[in-house]
Design an enzyme around this catalytic site. Structure first.
Site, PDB file in Angstrom:
ATOM      1  N   ASP A 285       0.829  -1.211   0.000  1.00 34.19           N
ATOM      2  CA  ASP A 285       0.000   0.000   0.000  1.00 34.19           C
ATOM      3  C   ASP A 285       0.866   1.265   0.000  1.00 34.19           C
ATOM      4  OD1 ASP A 285      -2.015  -1.812   0.322  1.00 34.19           O
ATOM      5  OD2 ASP A 285      -2.810  -0.951   2.168  1.00 34.19           O
TER       6      ASP A 285
ATOM      7  N   HIS B 274      -5.865   2.783  -3.936  1.00 34.71           N
ATOM      8  CA  HIS B 274      -5.771   3.047  -2.488  1.00 34.71           C
ATOM      9  C   HIS B 274      -6.109   4.514  -2.220  1.00 34.71           C
ATOM     10  CE1 HIS B 274      -4.686   2.074   1.572  1.00 34.71           C
ATOM     11  NE2 HIS B 274      -3.590   2.796   1.606  1.00 34.71           N
TER      12      HIS B 274
ATOM     13  N   HIS C  61       4.099  -2.091   2.832  1.00 32.15           N
ATOM     14  CA  HIS C  61       4.048  -0.731   2.275  1.00 32.15           C
ATOM     15  C   HIS C  61       5.338  -0.466   1.505  1.00 32.15           C
ATOM     16  CE1 HIS C  61       1.255  -0.808   5.661  1.00 32.15           C
ATOM     17  NE2 HIS C  61       0.555   0.101   4.986  1.00 32.15           N
TER      18      HIS C  61
HETATM   19 ZN    ZN Z   1      -2.497   3.239   3.363  1.00 28.52          ZN
END
Ligand code: ZN
Length: 424
Positions: free
Chosen positions: A240, A290, A381
């Site tokens: 993400d 996202h 991430h």
């Molecule tokens: Zn996020």
């Protein structure tokens, strides 16, 4: 072993793209605590004086927000800070940067909405004022502003701001054919009118603008075919908050291990990292949505919510000719409104590496590998170096354990085929 071939359509895409003079990066700070959530994005140009000024501005806002909302009292909703950017270069050396700050909190009557501009001449190494680039005709500028924002503007306040003595404080940006003026709420107008932004056509600049030659770059790619098995233990890897300057290294590493992942990206970083994203697609990775700038989606109005999702899908379609299928909501937060208003499939995770908090490759790897099991989806991430480093431990270990590492689509397809085999 029964083998299946997941065929992904073959594409060859020729695109033109303009390369900026330097290779910019976008820095994202994303944090979640029980009483405050932060999403900050700002450009890093590689020009020291400009970067330091921007970073100082952002860090000041961040520090102030953290102090103000650090109360141990549990609020109904966390306070939220969001800083987003716009960034472009005119000619060869004029950097235009707009930072927009939003602060909302249940303890505040109104959200704070504030804008800041930076116009920098990289040759002279100075920040430019409006009167560096044009000879302002104050009367004319006032007239245009009043005409376009009749019901909002307080003319006396506008008089005070728009004159020669105040020229240092006037927020502006420019393009080859226009200037844009920006005023914060209450600066020249009724607070309910929000930020006043006015673009004015202009061509008579006092500075020389040497047109940047746009080099037409042809980039060909084709999605690779993946040879996957429905009987092998399988995990989906997801990232993400990117892309970032680490994404390229991550996709190269995945490629080395014949692994693929789904990258849930932010729309506001697609253009700058478009070459990385193209390569990512070429290697067989998948892109998901996202949001545009990582605002907490469940707190937005319907219109803002749609804009966060649709703008990201549209920019990916336009820039990469790619259709996004999955949505991963920011902070993993879902409500009725979000479910109702999007027909995208929502994808969460079941292994949280906490990489954004840990920032230590060994600890991240431990967390990822601890409760790994066939069919799980891992959350990471791609905006941290430690996350990239942790993959150097995770990927060989998963391979050793016999896992195939796939995208969300591939995992869903494999699960579907497994069910069909079971039922058939
Ligand atoms: Zn996020």
């Amino acid at each position: 072993m029964k083998k299946i071939l997941l065929l992904i359509p073959l594409f060859i895409l020729i695109v033109g793209c303009t390369h900026p003079t330097t290779n910019p990066a976008i820095e994202s700070i994303i944090e979640e605590q029980s009483n405050q959530i932060i999403g900050i994005h700002y450009p890093v140009t590689g020009i020291q004086k400009l970067d330091q000024t921007i970073e100082k501005y952002v860090k000041n806002i961040q520090t102030e927000f953290k102090q103000k909302h650090s109360s141990k009292l549990t609020l109904k909703d966390p306070a939220e800070l969001n800083i987003d950017y716009e960034y472009w270069i005119i000619g060869k050396q004029y950097y235009n940067i707009v930072l927009t700050t939003f602060v909302t909190s249940p303890s505040m009557a109104h959200p704070i909405h504030e804008i800041k501009t930076f116009v920098y001449d990289a040759d002279q190494q100075i920040f430019l004022n409006l009167d560096h680039i044009i000879t302002p005709n104050w009367g004319n500028l006032k007239k245009i502003l009043i005409e376009n924002h009749k019901s909002c503007i307080f003319p006396q306040q506008l008089d005070l701001i728009l004159n020669n003595d105040n020229v240092n404080n006037i927020k502006f940006t420019f393009t080859n054919h226009s200037i844009t003026l920006y005023f914060n709420p209450y600066e020249i107008a009724n607070g309910s009118c929000g930020i006043i932004k006015q673009e004015i056509p202009y061509s008579n600049f006092s500075i020389p603008i040497i047109e940047e030659e746009t080099t037409q770059n042809t980039f060909e790619y084709q999605y690779k075919e993946r040879n996957l098995s429905i009987t092998k233990p399988t995990i989906a890897l997801t990232f993400d908050d990117g892309p970032s300057k680490y994404t390229n290294d991550i996709i190269e590493l995945l490629h080395e291990y014949d692994a693929n992942a789904t990258f849930f990206i932010l729309g506001n970083k697609v253009e700058i990292y478009q070459d990385t994203l193209r390569k990512s697609l070429q290697y067989g990775n998948e892109l998901g949505n996202h949001s545009y700038n990582h605002k907490s989606l469940t707190k937005l109005s319907l219109e803002e919510l749609k804009e966060q999702i649709d703008t990201t899908n549209e920019i990916v379609k336009k820039t990469l000719d790619y259709e996004i299928r999955f949505l991963r909501p920011t902070y993993g937060a879902i409500n009725q409104k979000l479910r109702k208003e999007t027909n995208m499939e929502i994808v969460l995770w079941n292994v949280d590496t906490q990489d954004w908090k840990l920032r230590n490759s060994k600890k991240i790897a431990e967390k990822a590998l601890h409760d790994i099991k066939d069919g799980k989806t891992i959350l990471m991430h791609d905006i941290y170096k430690s996350t990239f480093e942790s993959l150097k431990i995770i990927l060989p270990e998963l391979k050793k354990q016999g896992y195939q590492i796939v995208t969300v689509s591939e995992l869903k397809e494999i699960q579907k085929l497994r069910n069909e085999t079971k039922n058939g």
